[in-house]
Design an enzyme around this catalytic site. Structure first.
Site, PDB file in Angstrom:
ATOM      1  N   TYR A 131      37.251  73.190  18.751  1.00 14.42           N
ATOM      2  CA  TYR A 131      37.181  74.346  18.108  1.00 14.42           C
ATOM      3  C   TYR A 131      36.011  74.292  17.284  1.00 14.42           C
ATOM      4  CZ  TYR A 131      36.031  78.803  15.994  1.00 14.42           C
ATOM      5  OH  TYR A 131      35.946  79.750  15.099  1.00 14.42           O
TER       6      TYR A 131
ATOM      7  N   LYS B 139      45.638  88.280  16.975  1.00 19.12           N
ATOM      8  CA  LYS B 139      45.132  87.084  17.290  1.00 19.12           C
ATOM      9  C   LYS B 139      46.649  86.195  16.523  1.00 19.12           C
ATOM     10  CE  LYS B 139      41.361  85.590  15.507  1.00 19.12           C
ATOM     11  NZ  LYS B 139      40.191  85.378  14.332  1.00 19.12           N
TER      12      LYS B 139
ATOM     13  N   SER C 151      50.636  71.386   0.659  1.00 18.00           N
ATOM     14  CA  SER C 151      49.846  69.889   0.815  1.00 18.00           C
ATOM     15  C   SER C 151      49.705  68.967   0.939  1.00 18.00           C
ATOM     16  CB  SER C 151      48.812  70.195  -0.522  1.00 18.00           C
ATOM     17  OG  SER C 151      47.948  69.800  -1.463  1.00 18.00           O
TER      18      SER C 151
HETATM   19  N1  LIG Z   1      38.246  85.303  12.132  1.00 18.56           N
HETATM   20  C1  LIG Z   1      37.306  84.317  11.840  1.00 18.56           C
HETATM   21  O1  LIG Z   1      37.885  84.282  10.195  1.00 18.56           O
HETATM   22  C2  LIG Z   1      36.240  83.145  12.582  1.00 18.56           C
HETATM   23  C3  LIG Z   1      35.767  82.837  11.814  1.00 18.56           C
HETATM   24  C4  LIG Z   1      34.542  81.468  11.560  1.00 18.56           C
HETATM   25  C5  LIG Z   1      34.329  82.070  12.986  1.00 18.56           C
HETATM   26  N2  LIG Z   1      34.687  82.603  14.253  1.00 18.56           N
HETATM   27  C6  LIG Z   1      33.744  83.603  15.930  1.00 18.56           C
HETATM   28  O2  LIG Z   1      33.440  84.652  15.505  1.00 18.56           O
HETATM   29  C7  LIG Z   1      34.184  84.906  16.549  1.00 18.56           C
HETATM   30  C8  LIG Z   1      34.200  86.635  16.896  1.00 18.56           C
HETATM   31  O3  LIG Z   1      35.949  85.991  16.164  1.00 18.56           O
HETATM   32  P1  LIG Z   1      36.905  87.132  16.454  1.00 18.56           P
HETATM   33  O4  LIG Z   1      37.827  85.957  14.828  1.00 18.56           O
HETATM   34  O5  LIG Z   1      36.965  87.932  16.071  1.00 18.56           O
HETATM   35  O6  LIG Z   1      38.037  86.198  17.084  1.00 18.56           O
HETATM   36  P2  LIG Z   1      39.221  86.883  18.959  1.00 18.56           P
HETATM   37  O7  LIG Z   1      39.798  85.620  19.269  1.00 18.56           O
HETATM   38  O8  LIG Z   1      39.176  88.520  17.688  1.00 18.56           O
HETATM   39  O9  LIG Z   1      37.652  87.467  20.223  1.00 18.56           O
HETATM   40  C9  LIG Z   1      36.651  87.155  20.207  1.00 18.56           C
HETATM   41  C10 LIG Z   1      37.103  87.895  21.519  1.00 18.56           C
HETATM   42  O10 LIG Z   1      36.516  87.147  22.602  1.00 18.56           O
HETATM   43  C11 LIG Z   1      36.462  86.700  24.044  1.00 18.56           C
HETATM   44  N3  LIG Z   1      35.998  86.174  24.602  1.00 18.56           N
HETATM   45  C12 LIG Z   1      36.653  84.795  24.945  1.00 18.56           C
HETATM   46  N4  LIG Z   1      35.184  84.046  25.055  1.00 18.56           N
HETATM   47  C13 LIG Z   1      34.604  84.739  25.614  1.00 18.56           C
HETATM   48  C14 LIG Z   1      33.011  84.898  26.580  1.00 18.56           C
HETATM   49  N5  LIG Z   1      32.470  83.165  26.164  1.00 18.56           N
HETATM   50  N6  LIG Z   1      31.794  86.123  25.909  1.00 18.56           N
HETATM   51  C15 LIG Z   1      33.413  86.982  26.115  1.00 18.56           C
HETATM   52  N7  LIG Z   1      34.136  87.234  25.027  1.00 18.56           N
HETATM   53  C16 LIG Z   1      35.009  85.937  24.932  1.00 18.56           C
HETATM   54  C17 LIG Z   1      38.364  86.631  23.995  1.00 18.56           C
HETATM   55  O11 LIG Z   1      38.904  87.791  24.571  1.00 18.56           O
HETATM   56  C18 LIG Z   1      38.536  87.918  22.010  1.00 18.56           C
HETATM   57  O12 LIG Z   1      38.677  89.103  23.191  1.00 18.56           O
HETATM   58  C19 LIG Z   1      34.196  83.542  17.211  1.00 18.56           C
HETATM   59  O13 LIG Z   1      33.125  82.944  17.990  1.00 18.56           O
HETATM   60  C20 LIG Z   1      35.101  83.567  16.428  1.00 18.56           C
HETATM   61  O14 LIG Z   1      34.909  82.089  16.706  1.00 18.56           O
HETATM   62  C21 LIG Z   1      34.963  83.428  13.782  1.00 18.56           C
END
Ligand SMILES: NC(=O)c1ccc[n+]([C@@H]2O[C@H](COP(=O)([O-])OP(=O)(O)OC[C@H]3O[C@@H](n4cnc5c(N)ncnc54)[C@H](O)[C@@H]3O)[C@@H](O)[C@H]2O)c1
Length: 323
Positions: free
Chosen positions: A140, A180, A205
């Site tokens: 990731y 999630k 930890s």
């Molecule tokens: N939630 C956190 O704490 C966090 C922290 C760091 C980064 N992020 C990043 O923020 C973004 C949103 O995270 P989230 O927590 O809402 O995750 P989430 O899993 O709830 O939402 C991501 C959505 O994207 C969809 N998806 C997967 N691949 C895709 C693609 N290529 N194009 C379009 N849709 C796609 C999934 O089905 C899902 O509905 C992600 O990129 C995640 O990596 C989130």
């Protein structure tokens, strides 16, 4: 029109629900049916499956005001290389190119997972060479880093959208993340544990100088993140990568107590073994360095952390009642 990829996920749906006056196109894999329920179905929202999005985007390309690319496989313990490369890298590159060619401002989600164990610091001003020196554990974080480096490289060759921002989100929490499961932030499981057992279970930890529960994270509300993005755009900030975190990390003990106070449930803390699969990439300390975004953070001082946490917990408890 605003495009939000990942718009049926946690951060994307929260963003979509705040842009009530906009016409929104959500591009998502809709891999989890539960996610549809997160959308504020105001009639201004259109849902397009990722696999069909290319034609639709071509059709609307001259009407897109902002492109928010939040879609990804967001699971930190994913292990399917070809799926990760396809969803998190190839599609991101496709959307980047689309926004370059059509001169659309582009905002995309990176992650604090790109800082690895934090031993190289948490600065969002690192050069490509400095980024390449960070040791990242897990597919990731690697996929997010790969795209950050791609973006910086393309921008250095002047092949970038007119405005572009990569957002290194820290530990985001909020109401729309129940789908999630084990990948949600801690507030949903902690609240459930408090309601059911009057206890919060924290991982032990495995690092010598860090006591159980003293692991520290930059926990940041999704509502803070969305306000941050709004201000980032409004201030016409310089293009580039930005940390999105509070800069004031809390220990898991402190954050659990905040949750207990906000929920009005006094509970005990109990320490449990960390699952084996988490041990290799578990972050013991994260702290957003916010120098680059100091102007934005000055305005964010008005963000009311306690009130916001109360609201999130209230929404979560209501959703449990509706279950
Ligand atoms: N939630 C956190 O704490 C966090 C922290 C760091 C980064 N992020 C990043 O923020 C973004 C949103 O995270 P989230 O927590 O809402 O995750 P989430 O899993 O709830 O939402 C991501 C959505 O994207 C969809 N998806 C997967 N691949 C895709 C693609 N290529 N194009 C379009 N849709 C796609 C999934 O089905 C899902 O509905 C992600 O990129 C995640 O990596 C989130």
């Amino acid at each position: 029109m605003i495009v939000i990829t990942g718009g049926s996920g946690f951060i994307g749906s929260t963003l979509a629900n705040t842009l009530v006056d906009e016409e929104i196109l959500i591009v998502d894999t809709f891999s989890n049916n539960f996610q549809h329920q997160l959308l504020n179905n105001s009639g201004n929202v259109r849902l397009i499956n990722l696999s069909n999005c290319k034609e639709v985007l071509q059709f609307y390309k001259n009407n897109i005001k902002y492109f928010y690319h939040l879609g990804a496989n967001s699971s930190t313990d994913q292990s399917n290389l070809s799926e990760t490369v396809n969803l998190n890298i190839f599609w991101s590159q496709y959307f980047w190119d689309f926004c370059v060619n059509n001169e659309i401002p582009f905002v995309y989600a990176s992650s604090a997972a790109t800082y690895g164990d934090g031993s190289n610091g948490f600065s969002d001003t690192m050069t490509i060479d400095q980024l390449k020196n960070i040791k990242i554990n897990g597919l990731y974080g690697w996929s997010k880093m790969y795209f950050d480096i791609f973006a910086l490289n393309q921008a250095s060759k002047k092949f970038a959208p007119p405005k572009w921002y990569g957002l290194k989100f820290f530990n985001v929490y909020g109401a729309n993340e129940i789908h999630k499961g084990t990948q949600s932030s801690v507030i949903h499981p902690f609240l459930k544990q408090l309601i059911e057992y009057k206890k919060v279970y924290l991982f032990k930890s495995y690092v010598k100088n860090i006591q159980n529960g003293e692991q520290k994270r930059d926990f940041v509300s999704v509502n803070f993140c969305i306000e941050f993005i709004e201000k980032l755009l409004n201030l016409n900030s310089d293009n580039g990568i930005y940390n999105v975190g509070t800069g004031s990390p809390k220990t898991f003990i402190e954050f659990s107590k905040d949750i207990m106070n906000a929920a009005g449930i006094d509970g005990l803390i109990e320490y449990i073994d960390m699952p084996e699969k988490l041990k290799s990439h578990y972050q013991y300390f994260t702290k957003s360095e916010n120098k680059k975004s100091s102007k934005i953070h000055k305005e964010m001082n008005k963000f009311h952390y306690k009130k916001d946490l109360n609201n999130i917990l209230e929404t979560l408890m209501k959703s449990y009642d509706d279950e």
